[in-house]
Design an enzyme around this catalytic site. Structure first.
Site, PDB file in Angstrom:
ATOM      1  CG  LEU A   1      -1.961   1.263   1.205  1.00  0.00           C
ATOM      2  CD1 LEU A   1      -3.113   1.097   0.204  1.00  0.00           C
ATOM      3  CD2 LEU A   1      -2.728   1.148   2.561  1.00  0.00           C
ATOM      4  CG  ASP A   2      -0.425   4.784   0.294  1.00  0.00           C
ATOM      5  OD1 ASP A   2      -1.174   4.724  -0.692  1.00  0.00           O
ATOM      6  OD2 ASP A   2      -1.134   4.784   1.290  1.00  0.00           O
TER       7      ASP A   2
END
EC number: 3.5.1.10
Lengths: 285, 285, 285, 285
Positions: B228-229
């Site tokens: 994530l990210d």
């Protein structure tokens, strides 16, 4: 005889009537307000104010006169209130290790009269910058780490005390200060970190940034606290990079930004524009 | 009859003679090079190239002609080589939740001919943006999360497949994609994150930024990966804030930046300017 | 024994086969291309190229070997072709009047090894910077205007000639050069102008900017031509100001920007990244 | 019942006691100051103030109450004083020609509640934007230039009057207003110019910028005056370009910046943050 401008800073709990009380006291003493900013933080419910004023009238009032005039207001609102002559200069001690760009930039700005402060000396754990510092006629405190960290920091504190420094600036001083030292210098020690905090804390931030493949890098000036690279941020600036920059190019391009950011933060502190608001800062520009 | 320009992209292990071989093959086919960039990464030892060329001469060569002419070169150097007609447009599916600013910006740019791509539809887990999307004459795939994440993502993948989308753009789509979905879309799904990554990953980044007291905020467009990210960054931009900005002001001021950053990243991808280099990107501007 | 990298720059009329011919000649000499950029200007129909390459193979080729290998290509396309050893350093003469910030910045960067060039001396029409310059062990050519402009410029040209300077940098040298001097230094003299050209040409640009009420100011590094402040621009940078900045604050804040912009332009010139394209420049980064 | 915040703006000759008088009057009426900025221009000797305050206490005071409370202060200092309910929304008329990006951006921001104003209609000398405007449920005033400039402007003024617009925004309206029209709209008409004024006044500024070879381009929002492109600047922003950008790329990349700059200027005007200071502006952020 002309009197200098005065700078007034205030921090207190926010409520009705603060500005009225302060400005009425100033007007009653014939003070002309040249510049003024205030800010009430709706979250912390703290009120911050910075005012530059000029005595007018036939009887020119002194700093002490204004201190007396404002004392009842300060008591009434429970203020932390400080008053400075605008031409009194903050005494600053610089610390550096081997990268001299920030040191050189600050010394030049100070020497050419662009920074409203007095540099009172330079501390370093290396000898590299001695020649530059002595050219500026400043004492060079060589405090090697080989003496042991405790002893080195104790001598660092002595250098601060004996020089009368009100502010210590870590201008690429590559040693982590002890918790005790951090507490000792709370609110009066500024560090330049060569990343856009909170990204890339700790060592070799440009190399971290290169590895992550960011397209913009930054530099951050902040007050030192015992949480490494977590202190209240005063100023930040960023700069574009591309895939064609290797880690060395990140480092090289970053230096100009470090100069600019640290110089601004030190100037603003010396002009009493920066106030602590918990883990954040208020910066009146 | 005039022929369109062609775009050639190459990725391979870096060695001597690549540019010579490619440009010789192009010159032998009477291709005029209009624009060309290459980059050898000294760390990964990968070579990247993007060339825009124009057929000249009496016999106007087709994409297929150039593909044949370049095939021996591609084999010799073990290249990932792609050829596109510059006027062929990438098919793009947009995804959005409730914040419509990026969606509105991309749709307007597409509709007014500023983005060299075809928007083929919009996916959303909410109904809010239906009216806007249908004004543009586009299909609106309402895929509520109430159906369960597995089922919803399966329908999302169907929407991608049936629309022939080559790129999926998460234009403030506020759902975390499953690992499976991320892998499925690897290198062909762009997300806008409303912070200056790697600072402030996860939810409510502007609120995190406000709490940390930063003086500059940012936005990041990156390829989606199952971390994530953490996907490869395509573009970032920053914007100054001050102590007087509350979290809402951070959010409000950030939106313009999100528009700009996402729009650039999508354009560059559609123009075949972005190439993956491990966890980083090469962006030829 | 390792050989240094070589830098090749080319300017010629754009046509088919240039990159093929150059890269084939390089590959035939076992040159590994480390970095390469080219650009064809569709308007002027000129082609520009900059390539950094590294000799490989058992027989390490010299600069002269490559010069010979490329000569037929240069003749065929009518190229202006230049070859440099990447570790040969451009000889630079600095000129300054009384504002020493750019001078100090460049000298520090040079002295700490950050700028790939050799400073060979400083020219000034004032004595103010002598002490700083001599600390760096450099000759200080004091050339007062009181001698008359003709005579002063003649001595300036002598200083350039005798020092072997290939580039002259006007680092806040506040004298307008004569047309003759401008022509003499064409393409090898860089000036820093303290505004965002073409706004605010001529004297006191920060004061002009203040009077006009702009919200952003800038600095511009450009080649000197006989059209005052009209020479080809190499680099620009901008900085926000507000109504609360007076003209002095414009000046003060501008200095950091001037340092950054001039330093970049000088570095890029010294790395042979800047090429003239009529009244504009091509800058390969 | 809660009362809205109020916004107070003041302009008058600078002297001692202004802040004291205003803040004392506010405190006496139980007003809590939420936000306040003031600025005394040492050159024009004008004083500017913007204060956001909140009625407190058992008796909630109205706008009219505060108007009365402040009237003696306004008389005493000869103030231009204005009072607004913070939730009263400025009525705005937009004007556009064929380039719809700024229009689309403002309409989306308004429609999604991000801009604190009421759009009351759109004027255009072309039909192109009718469909977009009507989707937003707004009247579209098609005022072709073929009617003659006098007649067209007269109808433009009628549209302003009949819609009750307090602000007119030229969102890429490509007609030069007559002197009469400019005077009629003085201080209540904002234009976006697609250059970094004062560079590149007049037509085709991006093409001018390309021809000059600048490395940074900009956009400027300013109040309209009868001096074309010379009105007081409210906001500017800049953006890097390179030699590889042709004039079309300048145009394309500039649009995002125009959106951002115009949107900020319109917001700040609507929030009563912008005050005229001769040919310059004071912008309280």
């Amino acid at each position: 005889m002309t009197s200098p401008d005065y700078i007034l800073t205030i921090r207190c709990r926010d409520t009705i009537g603060i500005v009225a009380a302060v400005s009425t006291a100033l007007a009653a003493s014939q003070a002309f307000i040249a510049e003024s900013s205030h800010f009430g933080d709706p979250e912390t419910r703290l009120f911050f104010m910075r005012t530059v004023f000029r005595p007018t009238g036939e009887v020119v009032r002194t700093l002490e006169d204004f201190r007396k005039a404002l004392a009842p207001v300060a008591r009434r609102f429970g203020m932390e209130l400080a008053l400075y002559a605008a031409d009194s200069r903050t005494r600053v001690l610089l610390a550096v290790s081997k990268h001299g760009h920030c040191l050189n930039h600050l010394l030049h700005q100070w020497h050419s009269g662009e920074l409203p402060l007095d540099v009172v000396g330079v501390v370093s754990n290396h000898e590299d910058m001695r020649r530059l510092v002595e050219w500026y006629g400043l004492p060079y405190h060589y405090l090697p780490m080989s003496d042991g960290k405790d002893r080195q920091e104790s001598r660092f504190r002595e250098a601060i005390a004996s020089s009368g420094a009100e502010l210590t600036v870590l201008a690429r001083y590559m040693q982590v200060l002890s918790d005790e030292m951090c507490r000792h210098l709370e609110g009066r020690c500024i560090n330049i970190h060569h990343s856009f905090l909170p990204s890339f804390k700790g060592a070799k931030p440009y190399h971290q940034a290169y590895a992550r493949g960011v397209k913009v890098v930054g530099a951050t000036a902040h007050y030192v606290t015992s949480d490494l690279d977590e202190g209240p941020i005063i100023e930040q600036e960023t700069h574009r990079v591309s895939h064609a920059f290797d880690a060395d190019a990140f480092v090289r391009n970053g230096k100009d930004m470090e100069n600019v950011v640290l110089s601004r933060a030190v100037r603003w502190h010396a002009e009493h524009r920066v106030m602590l608001n918990g883990s954040r800062t208020v910066v009146f520009q």
